[in-house]
Scaffold this motif. Structure first.
Motif, PDB file in Angstrom:
ATOM      1  N   TYR A  51       0.835  -1.219   0.000  1.00  0.00           N
ATOM      2  CA  TYR A  51       0.000   0.000   0.000  1.00  0.00           C
ATOM      3  C   TYR A  51       0.859   1.253   0.000  1.00  0.00           C
ATOM      4  O   TYR A  51       2.059   1.214   0.301  1.00  0.00           O
ATOM      5  CB  TYR A  51      -1.002   0.009   1.148  1.00  0.00           C
ATOM      6  CG  TYR A  51      -0.480   0.004   2.566  1.00  0.00           C
ATOM      7  CD1 TYR A  51      -0.128  -1.182   3.202  1.00  0.00           C
ATOM      8  CD2 TYR A  51      -0.400   1.181   3.314  1.00  0.00           C
ATOM      9  CE1 TYR A  51       0.307  -1.189   4.523  1.00  0.00           C
ATOM     10  CE2 TYR A  51       0.022   1.169   4.642  1.00  0.00           C
ATOM     11  CZ  TYR A  51       0.379  -0.016   5.231  1.00  0.00           C
ATOM     12  OH  TYR A  51       0.799  -0.029   6.548  1.00  0.00           O
ATOM     13  N   GLY A  88      -2.233  -1.296  10.574  1.00  0.00           N
ATOM     14  CA  GLY A  88      -3.261  -1.107  11.602  1.00  0.00           C
ATOM     15  C   GLY A  88      -2.661  -0.497  12.855  1.00  0.00           C
ATOM     16  O   GLY A  88      -1.487  -0.732  13.173  1.00  0.00           O
ATOM     17  N   HIS A  91      -4.746   4.970  17.903  1.00  0.00           N
ATOM     18  CA  HIS A  91      -4.142   6.300  17.994  1.00  0.00           C
ATOM     19  C   HIS A  91      -3.409   6.404  19.333  1.00  0.00           C
ATOM     20  O   HIS A  91      -3.817   5.813  20.331  1.00  0.00           O
ATOM     21  CB  HIS A  91      -5.200   7.392  17.816  1.00  0.00           C
ATOM     22  CG  HIS A  91      -5.680   7.460  16.390  1.00  0.00           C
ATOM     23  ND1 HIS A  91      -6.918   7.903  16.031  1.00  0.00           N
ATOM     24  CD2 HIS A  91      -5.053   7.104  15.238  1.00  0.00           C
ATOM     25  CE1 HIS A  91      -7.041   7.830  14.715  1.00  0.00           C
ATOM     26  NE2 HIS A  91      -5.918   7.332  14.212  1.00  0.00           N
ATOM     27  N   TYR A 100     -13.103   7.615   7.582  1.00  0.00           N
ATOM     28  CA  TYR A 100     -12.636   7.052   6.315  1.00  0.00           C
ATOM     29  C   TYR A 100     -13.792   7.161   5.316  1.00  0.00           C
ATOM     30  O   TYR A 100     -14.948   6.882   5.678  1.00  0.00           O
ATOM     31  CB  TYR A 100     -12.285   5.564   6.442  1.00  0.00           C
ATOM     32  CG  TYR A 100     -10.958   5.211   7.083  1.00  0.00           C
ATOM     33  CD1 TYR A 100     -10.053   6.164   7.534  1.00  0.00           C
ATOM     34  CD2 TYR A 100     -10.607   3.866   7.216  1.00  0.00           C
ATOM     35  CE1 TYR A 100      -8.838   5.796   8.112  1.00  0.00           C
ATOM     36  CE2 TYR A 100      -9.393   3.490   7.786  1.00  0.00           C
ATOM     37  CZ  TYR A 100      -8.519   4.451   8.237  1.00  0.00           C
ATOM     38  OH  TYR A 100      -7.328   4.070   8.800  1.00  0.00           O
ATOM     39  N   HIS A 159       0.173   7.722  16.072  1.00  0.00           N
ATOM     40  CA  HIS A 159      -0.070   6.328  15.696  1.00  0.00           C
ATOM     41  C   HIS A 159       0.689   5.399  16.636  1.00  0.00           C
ATOM     42  O   HIS A 159       1.892   5.564  16.811  1.00  0.00           O
ATOM     43  CB  HIS A 159       0.391   6.079  14.251  1.00  0.00           C
ATOM     44  CG  HIS A 159      -0.418   6.825  13.244  1.00  0.00           C
ATOM     45  ND1 HIS A 159       0.133   7.514  12.194  1.00  0.00           N
ATOM     46  CD2 HIS A 159      -1.751   7.019  13.149  1.00  0.00           C
ATOM     47  CE1 HIS A 159      -0.833   8.074  11.476  1.00  0.00           C
ATOM     48  NE2 HIS A 159      -1.984   7.794  12.045  1.00  0.00           N
TER      49      HIS A 159
HETATM   50  C1  PAN Z   1      -4.655   6.249   7.935  1.00  0.00           C
HETATM   51  C2  PAN Z   1      -3.569   5.155   7.951  1.00  0.00           C
HETATM   52  C3  PAN Z   1      -3.258   4.561   6.568  1.00  0.00           C
HETATM   53  C4  PAN Z   1      -2.153   3.490   6.619  1.00  0.00           C
HETATM   54  O1  PAN Z   1      -4.213   7.380   7.275  1.00  0.00           O
HETATM   55  O2  PAN Z   1      -2.411   5.672   8.564  1.00  0.00           O
HETATM   56  O3  PAN Z   1      -4.414   3.964   6.053  1.00  0.00           O
HETATM   57  O4  PAN Z   1      -2.377   2.541   7.631  1.00  0.00           O
HETATM   58  P1  PAN Z   1      -1.301   2.313   8.776  1.00  0.00           P
HETATM   59  O5  PAN Z   1      -1.003   3.665   9.370  1.00  0.00           O
HETATM   60  O6  PAN Z   1      -1.964   1.390   9.744  1.00  0.00           O
HETATM   61  O7  PAN Z   1      -0.069   1.737   8.128  1.00  0.00           O
HETATM   62  C5  PAN Z   1      -5.004   6.515   9.397  1.00  0.00           C
HETATM   63  O8  PAN Z   1      -5.678   5.712   9.999  1.00  0.00           O
HETATM   64  N1  PAN Z   1      -4.484   7.603   9.994  1.00  0.00           N
HETATM   65  O9  PAN Z   1      -4.712   7.814  11.314  1.00  0.00           O
END
Ligand code: PAN
Ligand code: ZN
Length: 185
Positions: A51, A88, A91, A100, A159
């Motif tokens: 991705y 995944g 936060h 989303y 994250h």
């Molecule tokens: C999204 C995610 C994005 C990639 O922008 O960051 O889909 O997934 P991972 O961060 O789990 O690799 C999001 O949820 N931001 O908070």
């Protein structure tokens, strides 16, 4: 005199354009903890892109009160019988939510609360998903073309990947008889 400005970024043909866009990709070699079938993972080219994420971060990370925006593009594919998916995360500030909105393709938003209850929502063009705070989220591409979606989240959310990389979600999304099924690990 009041000024009329051009926007800093644009979304043209479902891709972001502008100077301030950050781009990352995640390849098989970056996702070794994520997929269940390690044997199948070893057989894939480590450079295969699973991705990509384009983000617009108009304020500094951890800024309270700001917003971030991004588009995620998940390529079609499987590792063993598990669909290509994102790492995944929760936060870092657990109570921060997110939206989303699916642009193209088909997939599944996999959600898990802090008690490790896991469920999923179908994603398709036009589907809008509110991800509550305190909920880990991951997306999987269950179709034969790119799955892409808009994401909007608070700039102080952060994250936290560690818990998922160590313990995964309590359920995995597999392809069974050509269809997605959420099964316990
Ligand atoms: C999204 C995610 C994005 C990639 O922008 O960051 O889909 O997934 P991972 O961060 O789990 O690799 C999001 O949820 N931001 O908070
Ligand atoms: Zn998020």
């Amino acid at each position: 005199m009041s000024k009329i400005l051009e926007p800093e970024i644009k979304c043209i043909n479902k891709k972001l354009e502008g100077n301030k866009i950050e781009r990352i990709d995640r390849r098989i070699k970056n996702l070794k903890d994520i997929f269940f079938d390690k044997g199948a993972l070893e057989k894939l080219n480590p450079e295969t892109i699973v991705y990509e994420v384009e983000s617009y971060l108009p304020v500094a990370h951890n800024t309270e009160g700001g917003l971030f925006y991004g588009i995620t593009y998940i390529h079609p594919g499987v590792v063993g019988n598990e669909y290509f998916m994102t790492k995944g995360h929760f936060h870092k500030i657990r109570n921060r939510g997110e939206f989303y909105c699916t642009l193209q393709g088909e997939g599944m938003l996999i959600l898990m609360d802090e008690s490790r209850n896991t469920w999923a929502e179908k994603m398709y063009p036009g589907s809008i998903h509110y991800i509550k705070g305190n909920t880990a989220h991951r997306t999987a591409n269950t179709g034969n073309s790119i799955l892409s979606f808009n994401a909007f989240w608070p700039s102080d959310a952060g994250h936290d990947y560690a818990i998922i990389s160590e313990n995964g979600f309590s359920k995995i999304l597999i392809k069974k008889d050509g269809k997605p099924e959420l099964v316990s690990r």
